[in-house]
Design a protein around this motif. Structure first.
Motif, PDB file in Angstrom:
ATOM      1  N   LEU A  25      74.796  10.450  54.272  1.00 17.75           N
ATOM      2  CA  LEU A  25      74.180   9.828  53.103  1.00 17.75           C
ATOM      3  C   LEU A  25      73.783   8.388  53.406  1.00 17.75           C
ATOM      4  N   ARG A  26      74.676   7.657  54.030  1.00 16.47           N
ATOM      5  CA  ARG A  26      74.389   6.259  54.372  1.00 16.47           C
ATOM      6  C   ARG A  26      73.156   6.164  55.268  1.00 16.47           C
ATOM      7  N   ASP A  27      73.105   7.030  56.278  1.00 17.37           N
ATOM      8  CA  ASP A  27      71.973   7.005  57.206  1.00 17.37           C
ATOM      9  C   ASP A  27      70.664   7.359  56.503  1.00 17.37           C
ATOM     10  N   LEU A  28      70.700   8.361  55.633  1.00 16.92           N
ATOM     11  CA  LEU A  28      69.478   8.807  54.974  1.00 16.92           C
ATOM     12  C   LEU A  28      68.957   7.786  53.973  1.00 16.92           C
ATOM     13  N   ILE A  29      69.858   7.128  53.243  1.00 14.98           N
ATOM     14  CA  ILE A  29      69.410   6.073  52.331  1.00 14.98           C
ATOM     15  C   ILE A  29      68.743   4.957  53.127  1.00 14.98           C
ATOM     16  N   ALA A  40      64.662   6.794  46.014  1.00 13.65           N
ATOM     17  CA  ALA A  40      64.945   7.946  46.868  1.00 13.65           C
ATOM     18  C   ALA A  40      65.701   8.988  46.059  1.00 13.65           C
ATOM     19  N   VAL A  41      65.191  10.215  46.063  1.00 13.58           N
ATOM     20  CA  VAL A  41      65.807  11.321  45.338  1.00 13.58           C
ATOM     21  C   VAL A  41      66.409  12.289  46.353  1.00 13.58           C
ATOM     22  N   PHE A  42      67.687  12.636  46.143  1.00 11.51           N
ATOM     23  CA  PHE A  42      68.408  13.541  47.024  1.00 11.51           C
ATOM     24  C   PHE A  42      68.534  14.913  46.364  1.00 11.51           C
ATOM     25  N   PRO A  43      68.832  15.956  47.157  1.00 11.10           N
ATOM     26  CA  PRO A  43      68.904  17.307  46.607  1.00 11.10           C
ATOM     27  C   PRO A  43      70.111  17.538  45.713  1.00 11.10           C
ATOM     28  N   GLU A  44      70.067  18.668  45.048  1.00 11.03           N
ATOM     29  CA  GLU A  44      71.185  19.165  44.250  1.00 11.03           C
ATOM     30  C   GLU A  44      72.429  19.313  45.128  1.00 11.03           C
ATOM     31  N   ASP A  87      82.054   4.216  43.792  1.00 10.82           N
ATOM     32  CA  ASP A  87      82.043   2.820  44.229  1.00 10.82           C
ATOM     33  C   ASP A  87      81.507   2.699  45.649  1.00 10.82           C
ATOM     34  N   THR A  88      81.884   3.630  46.506  1.00 10.18           N
ATOM     35  CA  THR A  88      81.394   3.617  47.886  1.00 10.18           C
ATOM     36  C   THR A  88      79.887   3.826  47.931  1.00 10.18           C
ATOM     37  N   ILE A  89      79.397   4.774  47.128  1.00  8.22           N
ATOM     38  CA  ILE A  89      77.950   5.015  47.077  1.00  8.22           C
ATOM     39  C   ILE A  89      77.229   3.766  46.566  1.00  8.22           C
ATOM     40  N   SER A  90      77.789   3.135  45.551  1.00  9.45           N
ATOM     41  CA  SER A  90      77.180   1.912  45.009  1.00  9.45           C
ATOM     42  C   SER A  90      77.061   0.833  46.074  1.00  9.45           C
ATOM     43  N   GLU A  91      78.078   0.712  46.896  1.00 11.46           N
ATOM     44  CA  GLU A  91      78.042  -0.291  47.972  1.00 11.46           C
ATOM     45  C   GLU A  91      76.952   0.024  48.986  1.00 11.46           C
ATOM     46  N   VAL A  92      76.819   1.307  49.327  1.00 12.69           N
ATOM     47  CA  VAL A  92      75.767   1.712  50.271  1.00 12.69           C
ATOM     48  C   VAL A  92      74.390   1.407  49.697  1.00 12.69           C
ATOM     49  N   VAL A  93      74.185   1.752  48.437  1.00 11.93           N
ATOM     50  CA  VAL A  93      72.894   1.523  47.788  1.00 11.93           C
ATOM     51  C   VAL A  93      72.590   0.029  47.718  1.00 11.93           C
ATOM     52  N   ALA A  94      73.581  -0.761  47.355  1.00 13.19           N
ATOM     53  CA  ALA A  94      73.377  -2.211  47.250  1.00 13.19           C
ATOM     54  C   ALA A  94      73.014  -2.819  48.604  1.00 13.19           C
ATOM     55  N   GLY A  97      69.291  -1.574  49.022  1.00 19.11           N
ATOM     56  CA  GLY A  97      68.435  -2.172  48.003  1.00 19.11           C
ATOM     57  C   GLY A  97      67.322  -1.284  47.485  1.00 19.11           C
ATOM     58  N   ILE A  98      67.601   0.023  47.296  1.00 24.45           N
ATOM     59  CA  ILE A  98      66.626   0.901  46.661  1.00 24.45           C
ATOM     60  C   ILE A  98      67.310   1.706  45.570  1.00 24.45           C
ATOM     61  N   HIS A  99      66.535   2.183  44.607  1.00 27.65           N
ATOM     62  CA  HIS A  99      67.068   3.051  43.571  1.00 27.65           C
ATOM     63  C   HIS A  99      67.334   4.426  44.164  1.00 27.65           C
ATOM     64  N   VAL A 100      68.418   5.052  43.725  1.00 29.60           N
ATOM     65  CA  VAL A 100      68.810   6.349  44.276  1.00 29.60           C
ATOM     66  C   VAL A 100      69.192   7.297  43.147  1.00 29.60           C
ATOM     67  N   VAL A 101      68.707   8.538  43.256  1.00 26.77           N
ATOM     68  CA  VAL A 101      69.139   9.639  42.396  1.00 26.77           C
ATOM     69  C   VAL A 101      69.783  10.665  43.319  1.00 26.77           C
TER      70      VAL A 101
END
Length: 307
Positions: A25-29, A40-44, A87-94, A97-101
């Motif tokens: 996930l980290r690499d793909l974001i 960035a939108v990820f699969p189900e 919280d871990t996902i939030s840190e990766v996104v921050a 610096g992009i919006h993620v679904v």
């Protein structure tokens, strides 16, 4: 922001391996951000996994001990929302610096849910949507969401929203999203059929919104040695073949489905196209007939035990 780059991430989960899933996930974001994506939108069920081909030992009137243990293993991969994994996902996104679904398997008490999580570009958790209607055997392992999670968070790039996989065939849910003013309709899925593309085109045309649908690409080799899907045990057996796409508010295919491999697809999304599209079709505005039709949406949480 008038024009943004949207991305759909087509990738599969390392099944029953949360640590590897978070690394991927980290690499793909990061890869989506390098392509200029603001969204960035990820699969189900990307986090938690979609173990296609398993039956969890279910027969009419009986369940097997092996199936119960498989459910236990599956539940261990799920995440609590909110919780440390969020919280871990939030840190990766921050950091990126992009919006993620993001599609996840969520655990709440003894029940699992198929959910979509929304994150701002600063890493803020904006809300979640729980799949209202799991399909077929999914109902054995996932619970039913309720109207309290019909998320449509407003962000600095626009209003996000959407539905998960076959929820997109629920016209009332689509109308509820249009009523919330969704501009970027995000559709995480594992539906890899050819008919998925025209489904997404119909939603884009109907809602006059951008549709971003991300589907997994998954092979048998993405699972552990003791994962035995009905499709076969050869490591290169394709279980979910992809088909992610991005559609304009006029139904134009901005990013066409790709099958047979993992990939990230991007497209430039001009929000002025939403206004251009609603010039002659706004199904919750000038093209509605509230004197004849109306939709009532119950957005209250449905709890069996109430304080």
């Amino acid at each position: 922001m008038d024009t943004v780059i949207g991305a759909v991430v087509q990738a599969g989960t390392p099944l029953f391996d949360k640590a590897r899933t978070f690394e991927k996930l980290r690499d793909l974001i990061g890869d989506a951000a390098k392509r200029g994506a603001a969204l960035a939108v990820f699969p189900e069920a990307f986090v938690g996994g979609y173990p296609k081909g398993l039956d969890f030992g279910v027969r009419l009137g009986s369940r097997s001990a092996e199936g119960r243990d498989m459910f236990r293993r599956y539940a261990e991969q799920a995440i609590t929302v909110p919780g440390p994994d969020v919280d871990t996902i939030s840190e990766v996104v921050a950091d990126v610096g992009i919006h993620v679904v993001l599609g996840v398997v969520e655990r709440d008490g003894g029940t699992l849910y198929c959910s979509s999580l929304y994150f701002s570009a600063t890493g803020n958790f904006l809300g979640k949507h729980r799949k209202l209607m799991p399909t077929a055997l999914e109902r054995v392992v996932w619970g039913f969401g309720d109207g309290s999670t019909l998320a449509a968070p407003a962000t600095d790039i626009g209003v996000l929203g959407g539905a998960i996989c076959w929820e997109n065939y629920m016209p009332q849910l689509r109308l509820a999203m249009y009523g919330k003013g969704v501009e970027f309709y995000c559709a995480p899925t594992v539906d890899d059929r050819d008919v998925w593309l025209p489904t997404m085109q119909t939603i884009a045309l109907e809602g006059r919104c951008f549709v971003l649908s991300a589907c997994q690409y998954m092979e048998r080799g993405d699972g552990p040695a003791d994962y035995h899907p009905i499709q076969g045990d050869a490591p290169d057996t394709v279980l979910i073949r992809g088909g992610s796409c991005i559609i304009s508010p006029m139904g134009e295919v901005l990013a066409a489905p790709v099958f047979g491999r993992e990939c990230i697809q991007t497209a430039e999304l001009d929000k002025a196209d939403i206004t251009r599209g609603k010039y002659d079709l706004d199904v919750v505005g000038h093209y509605a007939r509230p004197d004849i039709f109306s939709l009532s949406v119950n957005e209250n949480p449905q709890k069996i035990v109430k304080p």
